[in-house]
Design a protein around this motif. Structure first.
Motif, short mmCIF file in Angstrom:
data_model
loop_
_atom_site.label_atom_id
_atom_site.label_comp_id
_atom_site.label_asym_id
_atom_site.label_seq_id
_atom_site.Cartn_x
_atom_site.Cartn_y
_atom_site.Cartn_z
N LEU A 227 -28.99 -31.19 31.93
CA LEU A 227 -28.96 -29.87 32.57
C LEU A 227 -28.09 -29.92 33.82
CD1 LEU A 227 -29.82 -26.96 32.98
CD2 LEU A 227 -31.97 -27.79 33.97
N ASN A 228 -28.24 -30.95 34.63
CA ASN A 228 -27.43 -31.04 35.85
C ASN A 228 -25.94 -31.13 35.54
OD1 ASN A 228 -29.14 -30.83 38.16
ND2 ASN A 228 -30.02 -32.83 37.67
N GLU A 229 -25.58 -31.84 34.47
CA GLU A 229 -24.17 -31.91 34.07
C GLU A 229 -23.65 -30.52 33.69
OE1 GLU A 229 -24.19 -34.81 30.96
OE2 GLU A 229 -24.20 -36.53 32.36
N CYS A 230 -24.47 -29.76 32.99
CA CYS A 230 -24.09 -28.39 32.62
C CYS A 230 -23.92 -27.52 33.86
CB CYS A 230 -25.15 -27.80 31.68
SG CYS A 230 -24.97 -26.03 31.36
N LEU A 231 -24.85 -27.65 34.81
CA LEU A 231 -24.79 -26.83 36.02
C LEU A 231 -23.55 -27.16 36.85
CD1 LEU A 231 -28.56 -27.00 37.05
CD2 LEU A 231 -27.36 -25.04 36.02
N GLN A 232 -23.19 -28.45 36.90
CA GLN A 232 -21.98 -28.84 37.62
C GLN A 232 -20.74 -28.24 36.95
OE1 GLN A 232 -22.23 -33.12 37.73
NE2 GLN A 232 -23.18 -33.12 39.76
N GLU A 233 -20.73 -28.30 35.63
CA GLU A 233 -19.60 -27.76 34.87
C GLU A 233 -19.44 -26.26 35.11
OE1 GLU A 233 -18.88 -26.94 30.21
OE2 GLU A 233 -19.62 -28.95 30.68
N LYS A 234 -20.58 -25.56 35.21
CA LYS A 234 -20.55 -24.10 35.41
C LYS A 234 -20.50 -23.71 36.89
CE LYS A 234 -21.23 -23.12 30.99
NZ LYS A 234 -20.22 -22.43 30.16
N GLN A 235 -20.40 -24.72 37.78
CA GLN A 235 -20.33 -24.52 39.23
C GLN A 235 -21.57 -23.76 39.75
OE1 GLN A 235 -16.37 -22.70 39.63
NE2 GLN A 235 -15.57 -24.72 40.16
N LEU A 236 -22.72 -24.15 39.22
CA LEU A 236 -23.99 -23.53 39.61
C LEU A 236 -24.91 -24.49 40.37
CD1 LEU A 236 -24.75 -21.51 36.35
CD2 LEU A 236 -24.18 -20.55 38.59
N SER A 237 -24.46 -25.72 40.59
CA SER A 237 -25.33 -26.72 41.20
C SER A 237 -25.81 -26.33 42.59
CB SER A 237 -24.62 -28.08 41.28
OG SER A 237 -24.28 -28.52 40.00
N GLY A 238 -25.03 -25.55 43.32
CA GLY A 238 -25.43 -25.16 44.67
C GLY A 238 -26.57 -24.16 44.70
N ARG A 239 -26.80 -23.48 43.58
CA ARG A 239 -27.78 -22.40 43.56
C ARG A 239 -28.94 -22.66 42.60
NH1 ARG A 239 -27.66 -17.53 41.34
NH2 ARG A 239 -25.67 -17.78 40.32
N VAL A 240 -28.72 -23.55 41.64
CA VAL A 240 -29.77 -23.90 40.68
C VAL A 240 -30.19 -25.34 40.95
CG1 VAL A 240 -30.42 -24.07 38.25
CG2 VAL A 240 -28.74 -22.35 38.97
N HIS A 241 -31.46 -25.52 41.25
CA HIS A 241 -31.97 -26.83 41.64
C HIS A 241 -32.94 -27.33 40.57
CE1 HIS A 241 -32.80 -30.14 44.27
NE2 HIS A 241 -34.09 -29.85 44.36
N VAL A 242 -32.81 -28.59 40.21
CA VAL A 242 -33.67 -29.22 39.20
C VAL A 242 -34.50 -30.28 39.93
CG1 VAL A 242 -33.74 -30.32 36.93
CG2 VAL A 242 -31.80 -28.85 37.55
N PRO A 243 -35.64 -29.90 40.49
CA PRO A 243 -36.40 -30.84 41.33
C PRO A 243 -37.04 -31.96 40.53
CG PRO A 243 -37.61 -28.78 41.07
CD PRO A 243 -36.27 -28.57 40.43
N GLN A 244 -37.28 -33.06 41.19
CA GLN A 244 -38.05 -34.15 40.63
C GLN A 244 -39.54 -33.84 40.79
OE1 GLN A 244 -36.64 -36.85 39.00
NE2 GLN A 244 -34.76 -35.67 39.29
N ASP A 245 -40.38 -34.50 40.01
CA ASP A 245 -41.82 -34.31 40.16
C ASP A 245 -42.24 -34.70 41.58
OD1 ASP A 245 -41.78 -33.62 37.52
OD2 ASP A 245 -42.74 -35.45 36.79
N GLY A 246 -43.04 -33.83 42.20
CA GLY A 246 -43.50 -34.07 43.56
C GLY A 246 -42.60 -33.51 44.64
N GLU A 247 -41.40 -33.09 44.27
CA GLU A 247 -40.43 -32.63 45.28
C GLU A 247 -40.85 -31.27 45.85
OE1 GLU A 247 -35.63 -31.66 45.57
OE2 GLU A 247 -36.38 -32.92 43.94
#
Length: 252
Positions: A227-247
């Motif tokens: 998912l993070n690779e897709c978000l980087q490709e779509k230039q969405l990483s700054g606005r879409v966050h994929v948190p780790q458990d506990g974050e």
């Protein structure tokens, strides 16, 4: 506003001075069987809770249950949660939650105001076609209060007209989507895919999007890395966050 992804769909949401616990699932790693007729037959959940159950429950004012599938409300949570907590749910789950012993179950038809927070119930589709029908009704919820950011917890749904309507109507500052692209051996995914999350982000250009429901349940096949690779490709990483458990994610 502060949101902690505990694990899977379980969230601690601090909102307007109140703490909501969303979709509590407390089972230990491997305590429950795999979902039948799915590609990956490992026991559930696939990971342990990142914090103790006591820490998850500490300071909670109310529960918010999007629906009552085992990965959103399990036997361990039913056993361990104080029964006096107010529980907000969708109407089809009212009787079941009362039977589980909860003393203050409030089914939200459309909206409900509690302690100054407006809770709006939203629709969704837990899959397509016959599988979507078999999965039963699911809901999301929007939390609003004057002077506070609006939060939309979409629940177990794919990208669909109901999600788009909720974004247009409530213009949420923050959106939590349940992803993982969960699926059975046949049919389409029943929770959001990476393509669905891109749709959400594009439909809500002013919102921050948090992605939960990842890497815990056996048939959630979409990984955080993919998912993070897709978000980087779509230039969405700054606005879409994929948190780790506990974050913990804070909103100002």
């Amino acid at each position: 506003m502060q949101i902690q992804l505990v694990r899977h769909a379980t969230l601690r949401v601090e909102y307007a001075g109140l703490t909501f616990l969303v979709d509590p699932m407390f089972s230990s790693k491997g305590e429950m069987p795999a979902v039948p007729n799915t590609p990956n037959q490992r026991p559930n959940p696939g990971v342990e809770l990142p914090i103790s159950v006591e820490e998850v429950i500490a300071g909670v004012d109310a529960l918010l249950v999007t629906h009552t599938h085992f990965d959103h409300l399990d036997e361990a949570a039913i056993r361990l949660l104080p029964k006096h907590f107010p529980v907000f749910c969708q109407p089809p789950d009212l009787d079941k939650l009362v039977q589980h012993g909860f003393e203050q179950v409030i089914a939200i038809e459309e909206e409900y105001t509690w302690q100054g927070v407006h809770l709006h119930r939203t629709g969704g589709q837990h899959g397509t076609g016959e599988i979507g029908q078999q999965m039963g009704p699911v809901s999301g919820f929007v939390l609003e209060r004057d002077g506070e950011p609006a939060l939309y917890v979409a629940g177990d749904t794919i990208w669909c007209e109901e999600v788009e309507q909720a974004i247009v109507e409530y213009r949420p500052d923050a959106i939590v989507v349940f992803a993982g692209a969960a699926r059975f051996l046949t049919g389409d995914p029943i929770t959001m895919t990476k393509e669905d999350i891109v749709h959400v982000a594009n439909a809500a250009p002013d919102s921050r999007v948090l992605v939960a429901h990842m890497e815990t349940w056996n048939h959630c096949l979409l990984s955080r890395r993919e998912l993070n690779e897709c978000l980087q490709e779509k230039q969405l990483s700054g606005r879409v966050h994929v948190p780790q458990d506990g974050e913990i994610i804070s909103f100002h």
